[in-house]
Scaffold this motif. Sequence first.
Motif, PDB file in Angstrom:
ATOM      1  N   ILE A   1      11.927  30.921  47.358  1.00 37.41           N
ATOM      2  CA  ILE A   1      12.432  29.289  47.014  1.00 37.41           C
ATOM      3  C   ILE A   1      11.893  28.838  46.075  1.00 37.41           C
ATOM      4  O   ILE A   1       9.824  28.693  45.791  1.00 37.41           O
ATOM      5  N   TYR A   2      12.212  28.722  45.243  1.00 35.30           N
ATOM      6  CA  TYR A   2      12.139  28.501  43.718  1.00 35.30           C
ATOM      7  C   TYR A   2      13.058  27.772  42.622  1.00 35.30           C
ATOM      8  O   TYR A   2      13.710  27.569  43.023  1.00 35.30           O
ATOM      9  N   ASP A   3      12.504  27.410  41.760  1.00 33.88           N
ATOM     10  CA  ASP A   3      13.427  25.926  40.774  1.00 33.88           C
ATOM     11  C   ASP A   3      14.129  26.983  39.876  1.00 33.88           C
ATOM     12  O   ASP A   3      12.460  27.947  38.852  1.00 33.88           O
ATOM     13  N   PRO A   4      15.377  27.713  39.310  1.00 33.00           N
ATOM     14  CA  PRO A   4      15.656  28.313  38.560  1.00 33.00           C
ATOM     15  C   PRO A   4      15.268  28.088  36.944  1.00 33.00           C
ATOM     16  O   PRO A   4      15.902  28.578  36.616  1.00 33.00           O
ATOM     17  N   SER A   5      15.030  27.073  36.995  1.00 36.30           N
ATOM     18  CA  SER A   5      15.520  26.053  35.130  1.00 36.30           C
ATOM     19  C   SER A   5      14.136  26.310  35.493  1.00 36.30           C
ATOM     20  O   SER A   5      13.843  26.688  33.030  1.00 36.30           O
ATOM     21  N   LYS A   6      13.056  26.407  35.942  1.00 34.60           N
ATOM     22  CA  LYS A   6      11.507  26.256  35.220  1.00 34.60           C
ATOM     23  C   LYS A   6      10.809  27.463  35.878  1.00 34.60           C
ATOM     24  O   LYS A   6      10.380  26.940  36.904  1.00 34.60           O
ATOM     25  N   LYS A   7      10.491  28.999  35.021  1.00 33.10           N
ATOM     26  CA  LYS A   7       9.190  29.095  36.064  1.00 33.10           C
ATOM     27  C   LYS A   7       8.251  28.529  35.616  1.00 33.10           C
ATOM     28  O   LYS A   7       7.758  27.898  35.188  1.00 33.10           O
ATOM     29  N   ARG A   8       7.644  29.037  37.282  1.00 36.92           N
ATOM     30  CA  ARG A   8       5.765  28.854  37.765  1.00 36.92           C
ATOM     31  C   ARG A   8       5.312  29.262  38.432  1.00 36.92           C
ATOM     32  O   ARG A   8       5.738  30.852  38.045  1.00 36.92           O
ATOM     33  N   PHE A   9       3.985  29.205  38.406  1.00 39.84           N
ATOM     34  CA  PHE A   9       2.960  29.942  38.984  1.00 39.84           C
ATOM     35  C   PHE A   9       3.343  30.495  39.734  1.00 39.84           C
ATOM     36  O   PHE A   9       3.717  30.002  41.621  1.00 39.84           O
ATOM     37  N   GLU A  10       3.211  32.329  40.370  1.00 37.22           N
ATOM     38  CA  GLU A  10       3.352  33.111  41.299  1.00 37.22           C
ATOM     39  C   GLU A  10       2.552  33.514  41.945  1.00 37.22           C
ATOM     40  O   GLU A  10       1.557  33.961  41.312  1.00 37.22           O
ATOM     41  N   VAL A  11       1.868  33.019  43.415  1.00 34.58           N
ATOM     42  CA  VAL A  11       0.688  34.042  42.984  1.00 34.58           C
ATOM     43  C   VAL A  11       0.905  35.862  43.023  1.00 34.58           C
ATOM     44  O   VAL A  11       2.138  36.306  43.026  1.00 34.58           O
ATOM     45  N   PRO A  12       0.070  35.933  42.194  1.00 36.76           N
ATOM     46  CA  PRO A  12       0.193  37.568  42.257  1.00 36.76           C
ATOM     47  C   PRO A  12       0.093  39.222  43.007  1.00 36.76           C
ATOM     48  O   PRO A  12      -0.423  39.678  43.253  1.00 36.76           O
ATOM     49  N   LEU A  13       1.166  38.599  43.602  1.00 40.48           N
ATOM     50  CA  LEU A  13       1.156  39.362  44.935  1.00 40.48           C
ATOM     51  C   LEU A  13       2.063  40.408  44.868  1.00 40.48           C
ATOM     52  O   LEU A  13       3.300  40.209  44.564  1.00 40.48           O
ATOM     53  N   GLU A  14       2.029  42.220  44.727  1.00 38.48           N
ATOM     54  CA  GLU A  14       3.071  43.335  44.605  1.00 38.48           C
ATOM     55  C   GLU A  14       4.538  42.872  46.594  1.00 38.48           C
ATOM     56  O   GLU A  14       3.714  42.692  47.016  1.00 38.48           O
ATOM     57  N   THR A  15       4.842  42.857  46.197  1.00 42.03           N
ATOM     58  CA  THR A  15       6.359  42.895  46.908  1.00 42.03           C
ATOM     59  C   THR A  15       7.312  44.148  46.775  1.00 42.03           C
ATOM     60  O   THR A  15       7.378  44.286  45.768  1.00 42.03           O
ATOM     61  N   PRO A  16       7.560  44.543  47.644  1.00 39.47           N
ATOM     62  CA  PRO A  16       8.567  45.576  47.353  1.00 39.47           C
ATOM     63  C   PRO A  16      10.468  45.168  47.423  1.00 39.47           C
ATOM     64  O   PRO A  16      10.256  43.738  46.573  1.00 39.47           O
ATOM     65  N   VAL A  17      10.665  45.967  46.126  1.00 42.89           N
ATOM     66  CA  VAL A  17      11.470  45.580  45.531  1.00 42.89           C
ATOM     67  C   VAL A  17      12.615  46.493  46.526  1.00 42.89           C
ATOM     68  O   VAL A  17      12.903  47.383  46.150  1.00 42.89           O
ATOM     69  N   VAL A  18      13.612  46.375  47.082  1.00 46.63           N
ATOM     70  CA  VAL A  18      14.707  46.142  47.391  1.00 46.63           C
ATOM     71  C   VAL A  18      16.495  46.425  46.159  1.00 46.63           C
ATOM     72  O   VAL A  18      15.876  44.896  45.189  1.00 46.63           O
ATOM     73  N   SER A  19      17.278  46.828  46.838  1.00 43.27           N
ATOM     74  CA  SER A  19      18.235  46.949  45.683  1.00 43.27           C
ATOM     75  C   SER A  19      19.450  46.664  46.870  1.00 43.27           C
ATOM     76  O   SER A  19      20.584  45.575  45.947  1.00 43.27           O
ATOM     77  N   THR A  20      19.525  47.235  47.545  1.00 40.37           N
ATOM     78  CA  THR A  20      20.402  46.922  48.999  1.00 40.37           C
ATOM     79  C   THR A  20      20.103  45.706  49.902  1.00 40.37           C
ATOM     80  O   THR A  20      18.584  46.302  50.471  1.00 40.37           O
ATOM     81  N   LYS A  21      20.431  44.799  50.800  1.00 41.72           N
ATOM     82  CA  LYS A  21      19.950  44.633  52.535  1.00 41.72           C
ATOM     83  C   LYS A  21      19.597  46.182  54.001  1.00 41.72           C
ATOM     84  O   LYS A  21      20.819  46.898  53.012  1.00 41.72           O
ATOM     85  N   SER A  22      19.011  45.664  54.124  1.00 43.98           N
ATOM     86  CA  SER A  22      18.516  46.750  54.974  1.00 43.98           C
ATOM     87  C   SER A  22      19.367  46.643  55.803  1.00 43.98           C
ATOM     88  O   SER A  22      20.924  46.140  56.204  1.00 43.98           O
ATOM     89  N   SER A  23      20.817  47.922  56.713  1.00 40.18           N
ATOM     90  CA  SER A  23      21.698  48.171  56.827  1.00 40.18           C
ATOM     91  C   SER A  23      22.153  47.381  58.834  1.00 40.18           C
ATOM     92  O   SER A  23      22.473  47.004  58.932  1.00 40.18           O
ATOM     93  N   THR A  24      20.774  47.889  59.436  1.00 42.19           N
ATOM     94  CA  THR A  24      20.307  46.474  60.399  1.00 42.19           C
ATOM     95  C   THR A  24      19.266  45.474  60.575  1.00 42.19           C
ATOM     96  O   THR A  24      18.105  46.565  59.785  1.00 42.19           O
ATOM     97  N   ILE A  25      18.970  44.990  61.210  1.00 44.41           N
ATOM     98  CA  ILE A  25      18.095  43.490  61.143  1.00 44.41           C
ATOM     99  C   ILE A  25      17.730  43.525  62.828  1.00 44.41           C
ATOM    100  O   ILE A  25      18.748  43.672  63.395  1.00 44.41           O
ATOM    101  N   ASN A  26      16.399  43.336  62.780  1.00 44.07           N
ATOM    102  CA  ASN A  26      16.350  43.679  64.283  1.00 44.07           C
ATOM    103  C   ASN A  26      15.669  41.591  64.210  1.00 44.07           C
ATOM    104  O   ASN A  26      14.644  41.576  65.064  1.00 44.07           O
ATOM    105  N   TYR A  27      16.585  40.417  63.756  1.00 47.04           N
ATOM    106  CA  TYR A  27      16.067  39.213  63.834  1.00 47.04           C
ATOM    107  C   TYR A  27      17.256  38.683  63.156  1.00 47.04           C
ATOM    108  O   TYR A  27      18.291  38.579  63.248  1.00 47.04           O
ATOM    109  N   THR A  28      17.554  37.674  64.000  1.00 46.01           N
ATOM    110  CA  THR A  28      18.261  35.958  63.797  1.00 46.01           C
ATOM    111  C   THR A  28      17.720  35.305  62.785  1.00 46.01           C
ATOM    112  O   THR A  28      16.922  35.138  63.113  1.00 46.01           O
ATOM    113  N   LEU A  29      18.692  35.008  61.495  1.00 50.01           N
ATOM    114  CA  LEU A  29      18.086  34.250  60.269  1.00 50.01           C
ATOM    115  C   LEU A  29      19.365  33.375  60.974  1.00 50.01           C
ATOM    116  O   LEU A  29      20.464  33.308  60.504  1.00 50.01           O
TER     117      LEU A  29
END
Length: 113
Positions: A59-87
Motif C-alpha cells: 500500500i503506497y502513495d502513487p504520487s510521491k515516492k517515500r522511504f521504503e525499508v531496503p529489504l529485498e523481496t522476490p520480483v514476480v512477473s506472473t501470479k502463482s497458478s495455485t494459491i493455498n490461502y483465501t484473500l
Amino acid sequence: PSCFYPPEFGYSASDIHDTSTGMSGTLKLMGKGGPYGGDISTLTVDVFEETPYRLHVKIYDPSKKRFEVPLETPVVSTKSSTINYTLAFTESPFGFSVKRPTTGLTLFNSTAG
C-alpha cells in the motif's frame, strides 16, 4: 475497534481489478482523516500472489515516492497458478484478511472492529 472510530474513518477501496501478478486498486481517504494528521488522500494497493504460500501486499502513495525499508523481496512477473490461502477485501472502510481455505483459520486481518 470500530467503537473508537467514526463511521467515515479510514479509506474506501475502488477499482479493484486483476493484474498479471495478482490484483490492484485505489484507496480514497474517507472523511477528514485520522487524529495524527498528514493523511494521504489517495493510495494504491497492489497484491502480488507470488507462490502458493506467499502473498505480498503493498500500500503506497502513487504520487510521491517515500522511504521504503531496503529489504529485498522476490520480483514476480506472473501470479502463482495455485494459491493455498483465501484473500478477502472489505471495501469501506478498506481492510483485508487472509485465511487458510482448508481450515478457515485467519492468518491476517487488517479490518478494524
